[in-house]
Structure formats: structure tokens, C-alpha cells
Design a protein around this motif. Sequence first.
Motif, PDB file in Angstrom:
ATOM      1  N   SER A  31     -37.976 -47.709 -80.468  1.00 40.54           N
ATOM      2  CA  SER A  31     -39.114 -47.402 -81.336  1.00 40.54           C
ATOM      3  C   SER A  31     -39.364 -48.546 -82.313  1.00 40.54           C
ATOM      4  N   GLN A  39     -45.791 -40.823 -88.117  1.00 39.47           N
ATOM      5  CA  GLN A  39     -45.832 -39.700 -87.178  1.00 39.47           C
ATOM      6  C   GLN A  39     -45.642 -38.372 -87.898  1.00 39.47           C
ATOM      7  N   GLN A  43     -48.344 -35.369 -87.924  1.00 43.60           N
ATOM      8  CA  GLN A  43     -48.017 -33.995 -87.515  1.00 43.60           C
ATOM      9  C   GLN A  43     -48.471 -32.999 -88.565  1.00 43.60           C
ATOM     10  N   VAL A  74     -45.315 -34.450 -81.757  1.00 44.02           N
ATOM     11  CA  VAL A  74     -43.966 -33.876 -81.758  1.00 44.02           C
ATOM     12  C   VAL A  74     -43.052 -34.691 -80.851  1.00 44.02           C
ATOM     13  N   ALA A  75     -43.561 -35.053 -79.670  1.00 46.37           N
ATOM     14  CA  ALA A  75     -42.768 -35.857 -78.736  1.00 46.37           C
ATOM     15  C   ALA A  75     -42.452 -37.231 -79.326  1.00 46.37           C
ATOM     16  N   ILE A  77     -42.085 -37.981 -82.494  1.00 52.90           N
ATOM     17  CA  ILE A  77     -41.053 -37.810 -83.519  1.00 52.90           C
ATOM     18  C   ILE A  77     -39.675 -37.666 -82.874  1.00 52.90           C
ATOM     19  N   ILE A  78     -39.591 -36.890 -81.798  1.00 56.54           N
ATOM     20  CA  ILE A  78     -38.310 -36.660 -81.128  1.00 56.54           C
ATOM     21  C   ILE A  78     -37.747 -37.951 -80.543  1.00 56.54           C
ATOM     22  N   VAL A  79     -38.576 -38.689 -79.799  1.00 56.87           N
ATOM     23  CA  VAL A  79     -38.075 -39.908 -79.158  1.00 56.87           C
ATOM     24  C   VAL A  79     -37.798 -41.003 -80.191  1.00 56.87           C
ATOM     25  N   LEU A  81     -36.647 -40.488 -83.245  1.00 56.86           N
ATOM     26  CA  LEU A  81     -35.354 -40.138 -83.820  1.00 56.86           C
ATOM     27  C   LEU A  81     -34.213 -40.511 -82.879  1.00 56.86           C
ATOM     28  N   GLN A  82     -34.482 -40.423 -81.586  1.00 60.44           N
ATOM     29  CA  GLN A  82     -33.452 -40.741 -80.606  1.00 60.44           C
ATOM     30  C   GLN A  82     -33.229 -42.241 -80.472  1.00 60.44           C
TER      31      GLN A  82
END
Length: 274
Positions: A31, A39, A43, A74-75, A77-79, A81-82
Motif C-alpha cells: 500500500s 480511505q 468510508q 472497506v476492501a 481499508i482491509i488490504v 492494514l494488511q
Amino acid sequence: VSWNYFRLIGDYLHFGGMAFGLLVILASRSSEGFSLKTQLLYQLVFVTRYLDLFTEEQVMYLVVFKISFNLITVAMIIVMLQYRDPRDAAADSCSLCTMILGVGIFADLTTLGSSLQSQLWSFSEFLEPLALVPQYLMCYKTKQLRLAVVMYIFAVGGYRVLYIGNWVLKRYCWHSSYTDYSSWFSGLMESVFFFDFLLSFARQRNADSLLGQFVVRVDEEVGKVSEAVEMRTFGKRLDFGSSNAASDPEVQKLLGVKSPSCSPNGAEKLLLPR
């Protein structure tokens, strides 16, 4: 008139930019250069704006886009964070609490007597112009701009410029029967930030304009206040990204850049890639 080419192209440009950003992060497993706080703000914008999905019947076009905007964000934010890098967390310094609180107060004062849904819609309109500010700040602070990030900004920020054409056309055709002052104000404000960034990018200098320098300076000052509050409340600085931590010497060393205050204009002049 309501479904004119300005609006349609703007919608697809917006959708395409969001999907592009998500695919870039998934494909590269990085990222780098993308702002998580942008993001999070988007959201919040989408959740508070699209409550009408539960209260009003709408054409399928609007339903699909509104749901897609929420799901893609949402996707993202998730990726993010990963795959987030500590340097990105340090550079992503904008204070969300200050921004959200300020916009919330302003929206409440301008919508007194309105329903909760109307107040939240106005809140989302006033917050959207600021959603890309954390992303702009990250770009101003980095040595090298990732091309994918620039393309993302061009799509997600540029769609609003097309929406101005949409509003002008509606006003021309419908005259005084069409007014949407909050959208006009937020759209104009967002376009000013967008063109200011493009101008700095074209000149290959970070925070080259008066507006860019002002944004960086405000970010620094808010960071100082946030640090004082955190130290008094928690006895320590919060984790990277929770407030403006990018002015700390340790963070500057991690980022590999000099303090913006070293520049005669209050913001470091870093060349951006062509």
C-alpha cells in the motif's frame, strides 16, 4: 438533463479510480504511497451519505454505485492494514479527530432544524473535500511519488471537476428551480485542492503553492496540539498514524526526509518524478 454526460463520466471515473487503487494494492501486495486515513474518511462519507438506500426507492444505477463505493472502500481499508508499511503510517499524519469534529460542528450549525439524515448528508458533503487531504499530505512528504498513487488521485479527485460541469448544465437548463449549495461549495473546495496538487506535481515540487504550504503548516500545528493532548491524557504518543507524528525527529529519520521547517517556504521542496 439529470443523467448528462458530465455526471455519467464522473461516476465511472470515480468508480474506476477506486477499483484501480484496490487492484494495485492487491497485485503489488503493497500500500506504499496510499493514505489509510483518506480511505477511513471516504468510508465515513459514504456511510453517512447513502443512508437513503434504506429509506427511499432508487434506480438500480444508484443502488449499484452506492453499494460498490462502500464495499470497495472497506476492501481498501482491509488490504491496506494488511500490507501497510511503517513509513506510510508515519507519513500519514493528518489528525482525523480534529477534521471530523470540525466538520461535524460546521454541518450541525448549518443544518439546524433538519432531520438526522439530512444533517448526516450535509456532514458527508462537507467532509468529502477534505478526504483527500491526508493523501495530498503524504505526497508532499515523500521523496518519490508512486505513479499508481498519482493515477488514483487523478481519478478520485478529478471526478468532482466533471460534477461541476453537471451542476452548471442543470442550473442552465432548470434555472432557479435547481439549487444545491452544499454540493456546490464542497465540489468547488475539492476542485481547488485537486488543481493545487496537480500544479505542484506539474512543477515537480512538493507544497509549492500557497495553499500547499498552508495545508502542511496547519498539519504541523495540529500535530503539536495533538501531541500535547496525547501526552497529558495517555502519558505517551499514540501509535503512528493516530495523530500527527511526522514532525518528530525519529519519524523524519524513518521517512528519510528533512523537517519541512528547514525549507525557506516552510515546506521541503522535493522533486516529483516526471
